[in-house]
Design a protein around this motif. Structure first.
Motif, PDB file in Angstrom:
ATOM      1  N   ARG A 166       5.897   3.203   7.258  1.00 31.60           N
ATOM      2  CA  ARG A 166       4.859   4.138   7.711  1.00 31.60           C
ATOM      3  C   ARG A 166       3.521   3.440   7.871  1.00 31.60           C
ATOM      4  O   ARG A 166       2.765   3.742   8.800  1.00 31.60           O
ATOM      5  N   ARG A 167       3.221   2.495   6.959  1.00 28.09           N
ATOM      6  CA  ARG A 167       1.856   1.969   6.909  1.00 28.09           C
ATOM      7  C   ARG A 167       1.749   0.454   7.032  1.00 28.09           C
ATOM      8  O   ARG A 167       0.762  -0.049   7.556  1.00 28.09           O
ATOM      9  N   ARG A 168       2.739  -0.301   6.542  1.00 25.22           N
ATOM     10  CA  ARG A 168       2.545  -1.755   6.521  1.00 25.22           C
ATOM     11  C   ARG A 168       3.874  -2.478   6.373  1.00 25.22           C
ATOM     12  O   ARG A 168       4.795  -2.010   5.695  1.00 25.22           O
ATOM     13  N   VAL A 169       3.953  -3.655   7.030  1.00 22.32           N
ATOM     14  CA  VAL A 169       5.049  -4.603   6.836  1.00 22.32           C
ATOM     15  C   VAL A 169       4.436  -5.918   6.360  1.00 22.32           C
ATOM     16  O   VAL A 169       3.505  -6.433   6.990  1.00 22.32           O
ATOM     17  N   VAL A 170       4.944  -6.451   5.254  1.00 21.70           N
ATOM     18  CA  VAL A 170       4.433  -7.692   4.670  1.00 21.70           C
ATOM     19  C   VAL A 170       5.509  -8.760   4.777  1.00 21.70           C
ATOM     20  O   VAL A 170       6.629  -8.582   4.274  1.00 21.70           O
TER      21      VAL A 170
ATOM     22  N   ASP B 246       9.951   5.685   9.517  1.00 22.51           N
ATOM     23  CA  ASP B 246       8.764   6.101   8.763  1.00 22.51           C
ATOM     24  C   ASP B 246       9.124   6.656   7.389  1.00 22.51           C
ATOM     25  O   ASP B 246       8.523   7.629   6.912  1.00 22.51           O
ATOM     26  N   SER B 247      10.091   6.026   6.711  1.00 16.80           N
ATOM     27  CA  SER B 247      10.586   6.587   5.457  1.00 16.80           C
ATOM     28  C   SER B 247       9.962   5.988   4.206  1.00 16.80           C
ATOM     29  O   SER B 247      10.097   6.546   3.117  1.00 16.80           O
ATOM     30  N   VAL B 248       9.292   4.830   4.325  1.00 18.26           N
ATOM     31  CA  VAL B 248       8.582   4.249   3.181  1.00 18.26           C
ATOM     32  C   VAL B 248       7.216   3.772   3.642  1.00 18.26           C
ATOM     33  O   VAL B 248       6.999   3.504   4.828  1.00 18.26           O
ATOM     34  N   ASP B 249       6.298   3.635   2.690  1.00 19.97           N
ATOM     35  CA  ASP B 249       4.936   3.224   3.056  1.00 19.97           C
ATOM     36  C   ASP B 249       4.874   1.745   3.438  1.00 19.97           C
ATOM     37  O   ASP B 249       4.315   1.388   4.474  1.00 19.97           O
ATOM     38  N   THR B 250       5.438   0.876   2.589  1.00 22.12           N
ATOM     39  CA  THR B 250       5.376  -0.570   2.832  1.00 22.12           C
ATOM     40  C   THR B 250       6.779  -1.170   2.794  1.00 22.12           C
ATOM     41  O   THR B 250       7.574  -0.837   1.914  1.00 22.12           O
ATOM     42  N   VAL B 251       7.050  -2.039   3.761  1.00 17.47           N
ATOM     43  CA  VAL B 251       8.302  -2.803   3.776  1.00 17.47           C
ATOM     44  C   VAL B 251       7.939  -4.280   3.608  1.00 17.47           C
ATOM     45  O   VAL B 251       7.042  -4.788   4.290  1.00 17.47           O
ATOM     46  N   THR B 252       8.637  -4.963   2.681  1.00 24.08           N
ATOM     47  CA  THR B 252       8.388  -6.392   2.479  1.00 24.08           C
ATOM     48  C   THR B 252       9.589  -7.215   2.922  1.00 24.08           C
ATOM     49  O   THR B 252      10.740  -6.823   2.692  1.00 24.08           O
ATOM     50  N   LEU B 253       9.303  -8.346   3.567  1.00 24.09           N
ATOM     51  CA  LEU B 253      10.307  -9.356   3.910  1.00 24.09           C
ATOM     52  C   LEU B 253       9.781 -10.679   3.362  1.00 24.09           C
ATOM     53  O   LEU B 253       9.090 -11.423   4.066  1.00 24.09           O
ATOM     54  N   ILE B 254      10.034 -10.934   2.092  1.00 22.10           N
ATOM     55  CA  ILE B 254       9.471 -12.086   1.407  1.00 22.10           C
ATOM     56  C   ILE B 254      10.526 -13.189   1.320  1.00 22.10           C
ATOM     57  O   ILE B 254      11.547 -13.030   0.668  1.00 22.10           O
ATOM     58  N   HIS B 255      10.271 -14.292   2.013  1.00 21.80           N
ATOM     59  CA  HIS B 255      11.195 -15.433   2.085  1.00 21.80           C
ATOM     60  C   HIS B 255      12.582 -14.963   2.513  1.00 21.80           C
ATOM     61  O   HIS B 255      13.594 -15.270   1.877  1.00 21.80           O
ATOM     62  N   LEU B 256      12.611 -14.236   3.617  1.00 24.90           N
ATOM     63  CA  LEU B 256      13.852 -13.748   4.206  1.00 24.90           C
ATOM     64  C   LEU B 256      14.106 -14.347   5.588  1.00 24.90           C
ATOM     65  O   LEU B 256      15.223 -14.767   5.896  1.00 24.90           O
ATOM     66  N   LEU B 257      13.080 -14.401   6.443  1.00 23.04           N
ATOM     67  CA  LEU B 257      13.301 -14.741   7.850  1.00 23.04           C
ATOM     68  C   LEU B 257      13.823 -16.163   8.053  1.00 23.04           C
ATOM     69  O   LEU B 257      14.493 -16.429   9.056  1.00 23.04           O
ATOM     70  N   GLU B 258      13.559 -17.056   7.112  1.00 14.28           N
ATOM     71  CA  GLU B 258      14.069 -18.427   7.246  1.00 14.28           C
ATOM     72  C   GLU B 258      15.590 -18.484   7.103  1.00 14.28           C
ATOM     73  O   GLU B 258      16.208 -19.493   7.447  1.00 14.28           O
TER      74      GLU B 258
ATOM     75  N   ILE C  29       0.849  -1.188   0.000  1.00 14.90           N
ATOM     76  CA  ILE C  29       0.000   0.000   0.000  1.00 14.90           C
ATOM     77  C   ILE C  29       0.889   1.244   0.000  1.00 14.90           C
ATOM     78  O   ILE C  29       2.030   1.211   0.462  1.00 14.90           O
ATOM     79  N   GLY C  30       0.365   2.315  -0.529  1.00 11.94           N
ATOM     80  CA  GLY C  30       1.118   3.555  -0.592  1.00 11.94           C
ATOM     81  C   GLY C  30       1.948   3.654  -1.857  1.00 11.94           C
ATOM     82  O   GLY C  30       1.970   2.751  -2.704  1.00 11.94           O
ATOM     83  N   GLU C  31       2.663   4.753  -1.970  1.00  9.23           N
ATOM     84  CA  GLU C  31       3.435   5.022  -3.180  1.00  9.23           C
ATOM     85  C   GLU C  31       4.833   4.421  -3.149  1.00  9.23           C
ATOM     86  O   GLU C  31       5.439   4.197  -4.196  1.00  9.23           O
ATOM     87  N   SER C  32       5.371   4.163  -1.966  1.00  5.85           N
ATOM     88  CA  SER C  32       6.758   3.704  -1.858  1.00  5.85           C
ATOM     89  C   SER C  32       6.836   2.350  -1.163  1.00  5.85           C
ATOM     90  O   SER C  32       6.038   2.043  -0.276  1.00  5.85           O
ATOM     91  N   VAL C  33       7.820   1.540  -1.596  1.00  3.40           N
ATOM     92  CA  VAL C  33       7.986   0.207  -1.030  1.00  3.40           C
ATOM     93  C   VAL C  33       9.478  -0.097  -0.913  1.00  3.40           C
ATOM     94  O   VAL C  33      10.271   0.303  -1.768  1.00  3.40           O
ATOM     95  N   LEU C  34       9.840  -0.806   0.145  1.00  4.52           N
ATOM     96  CA  LEU C  34      11.200  -1.284   0.351  1.00  4.52           C
ATOM     97  C   LEU C  34      11.168  -2.799   0.401  1.00  4.52           C
ATOM     98  O   LEU C  34      10.470  -3.380   1.238  1.00  4.52           O
ATOM     99  N   GLU C  35      11.937  -3.449  -0.488  1.00  3.58           N
ATOM    100  CA  GLU C  35      12.095  -4.899  -0.419  1.00  3.58           C
ATOM    101  C   GLU C  35      13.376  -5.201   0.341  1.00  3.58           C
ATOM    102  O   GLU C  35      14.475  -4.860  -0.103  1.00  3.58           O
TER     103      GLU C  35
END
Length: 275
Positions: A220-224, A189-201, A125-131
């Motif tokens: 700022r808004r969501r962690v996936v 609070d520098s990006v809207d969404t941060v993703t951690l996809i198949h990282l924690l393992e 969600i939002g305009e910016s995302v960090l993978e």
């Protein structure tokens, strides 16, 4: 394949070359063939610029893993890089083909990761995302294609350089930096969404907790979060933990987000809303 460091068996020398036919002395193994080499193994393949992709490369190498020919992350990554780089006459053409073909497979659903990436993109969600833990950066490039302002972070300088090069060549707006998931080089609070996809393992329990806390600090808004459910950790991919839904619930309790949602879809998912 992961760019994160882990403990491996002693290094095995892996030699890779492309050939149109299988020479005498090689054993066919799925789409590849192999024979013992000096201090290691020699692998041959037929993949070229029209067929090299993440899915085709991994599929071929998993046959060798399942037979015990390749063991551990170091040998697997040597083999993977060798297959990619020998698929075309030079590195630039090989990597361009690898990226373009892999992204095409993700777009049309032929890649095993296609449903995972599709779900991840739907949750941004939002305009910016960090993978975070971007490795080759396929998800970051897809998010850029969705019109997002994209940042990517990986601990491997090599993977980060490859992503930067691919983004420039394709004209995608992706800013890629080298950084540790447990100490992200991004402000609060520098990006809207941060993703951690198949990282924690790929992390131990304490590092996974710190990575989640860092993601919540930056978002700022969501962690996936998405993780695979495996019978055993895939050592060739650098997996350290065999994760279950209880791990996600435990970590969510420790980092105490304002809200959390769990669900299963080709593995486990957790969506966190920062305080």
């Amino acid at each position: 394949m992961t760019a994160l460091a882990c403990v491996d068996p002693p290094p095995t020398r892996v030699a890779v070359r492309r050939t149109l036919s299988v020479p005498a002395g090689f054993v066919n193994c799925g789409p590849f063939a192999w024979r013992p080499g000096i201090d290691g193994v020699e692998i041959i393949h037929r993949l070229d610029a029209s067929t090299i992709s993440d899915a085709s490369m991994v599929d071929g190498l998993l046959h060798l893993v399942n037979l015990g020919i390749l063991a551990g992350r170091h040998a697997f990554e040597q083999a993977a890089l060798g297959v990619i780089r020998t698929s075309a006459p030079d590195d630039d053409r090989a990597w361009a083909a690898f990226y373009d073909n892999s992204l095409a497979e993700l777009a049309d659903g032929r890649s095993p990761f296609a449903p995972i990436h599709l779900r991840a993109r739907s949750l941004v969600i939002g305009e910016s995302v960090l993978e975070v833990g971007s490795c080759f950066g396929f998800l970051a490039l897809q998010c850029a294609g969705d019109g997002r302002r994209v940042h990517a972070c990986d601990i491997s300088p090599g993977a980060t350089a490859l992503l930067k090069s691919a983004a420039r060549r394709r004209g995608d707006d992706v800013s890629a930096v080298v950084g540790d998931a447990t100490a992200l080089p991004f402000g609060a609070d520098s990006v809207d969404t941060v993703t951690l996809i198949h990282l924690l393992e790929h992390l131990d329990d304490g590092s996974a907790r710190r990575a989640l806390s860092e993601a919540l600090r930056v978002a700022r808004r969501r962690v996936v979060v998405a993780v695979p459910y495996e019978d055993h950790p895939s050592e060739h991919f650098g997996h350290l933990l065999r994760l279950t839904a209880s791990h996600l619930r435990h970590w969510a309790e420790l980092v105490k987000p304002a809200t959390v949602e769990f669900f299963d879809d080709h593995g486990g998912w957790m969506v966190l809303t920062p305080r």
